[in-house]
Write an enzyme that holds these catalytic residues in place. Structure first.
Site, short mmCIF file in Angstrom:
data_model
loop_
_atom_site.label_atom_id
_atom_site.label_comp_id
_atom_site.label_asym_id
_atom_site.label_seq_id
_atom_site.Cartn_x
_atom_site.Cartn_y
_atom_site.Cartn_z
N SER A 142 0.86 -1.18 0.00
CA SER A 142 0.00 0.00 0.00
C SER A 142 0.89 1.23 0.00
CB SER A 142 -0.86 -0.01 1.27
OG SER A 142 -1.51 1.22 1.48
N TYR A 155 -2.06 -1.41 10.50
CA TYR A 155 -2.06 -1.53 9.04
C TYR A 155 -0.76 -0.99 8.46
CZ TYR A 155 -3.80 -1.18 4.24
OH TYR A 155 -3.97 -1.32 2.88
#
Length: 256
Positions: A142, A155
């Site tokens: 990401s 995350y």
């Protein structure tokens, strides 16, 4: 379009937006596809949507469990005889909260799926590819795997770990002509972003979405199709000299 004729690909998180769209593009390029996901009902729905495009097999699995990973690899080999492409894509977003309010349980859950799941996939797919001396692995990280962002520390930590695993695996597998790269999307129009929008701005998710989009120079979220096209390129022989790379697909976020 890239040519994947005769190739066999595994896609974890295969019933989600990015996984399903990538499967569609793989099938259109001639590949056989194994979809892996946690819940069987979404898997079967994805299969029903995709099976007119080519050969689709499904395996229900929790990617954080070693036995489940061994099983989806074994089922792929039993069904198709090889693994040429591995889209190591399954991931969860976790809770939106400051570090001081993140629970150990929530942290461990995100790490289990996003890091252990990627690690186990590499552990059991790499030997097959290295033995046949060919293969392409694409790990989903990401923009959060290259930059910080407040309120999603598990995350962020997990996606940075995927970046490191990618580089290490690429170096270990290069002598066997196996390539390992990671992709780093901005926010993408999928279920995950609906969850994060609500988490950042409860009851006003649409306002959160506008704010996120304004932070992307191109002024919009990515679409699953945008991501799938990059994965297709990295899966194909058109990217045969690319390994250990981190591919931003972020509408310009990394240039800021």
């Amino acid at each position: 379009m890239a040519n994947l004729l005769g190739k066999v690909g595994i896609i974890t998180g295969g019933a989600g937006g990015i996984g399903k769209e990538t499967a569609s593009q793989f099938l259109q390029a001639g590949a056989k596809v194994v979809l892996v996901d946690l819940m069987d009902e979404p898997l079967q729905l994805a299969k029903s949507e995709l099976q007119s495009q080519g050969d689709v097999h499904t395996v229900q699995a929790d990617v954080s469990k070693e036995a489940d990973v061994q099983n989806y690899v074994k089922e792929t080999i039993d069904k198709f005889g090889t693994i040429d492409i591995f889209f190591n894509n399954a991931g969860i977003e976790g809770k939106v909260a400051p570090i001081t309010e993140q629970s150990i349980e929530d942290f461990d859950k995100v790490i289990a799926v996003n890091v252990r799941g990627v690690f186990l996939g590499l552990k059991y797919v790499l030997p097959i590819m290295m033995k046949q001396r060919s293969g392409s692995i694409i790990n989903t990280s990401s923009v959060a795997g290259l930059n910080g962002s407040p309120f999603v520390s598990p995350y962020i930590a997990s996606k940075h770990a995927v970046t490191g695993l990618t580089k290490t695996a690429a170096l270990e597998a290069a002598s066997a002509n196996v390539r390992v790269n990671s992709i780093h999307p901005s926010p993408v129009n999928t279920r995950m972003m609906r969850s994060l929008e609500e988490g950042y701005n409860p009851g006003q998710a649409e306002e959160a979405k506008k704010g996120f989009a304004q932070g992307i120079p191109l002024g919009r979220y990515g679409e699953s199709d945008d991501i799938a096209k990059l994965v297709l390129f990295l899966a194909s022989d058109e990217s045969s000299f690319i390994t250990g790379a981190q591919y931003r697909i972020d509408g310009g976020m990394g240039a800021q």
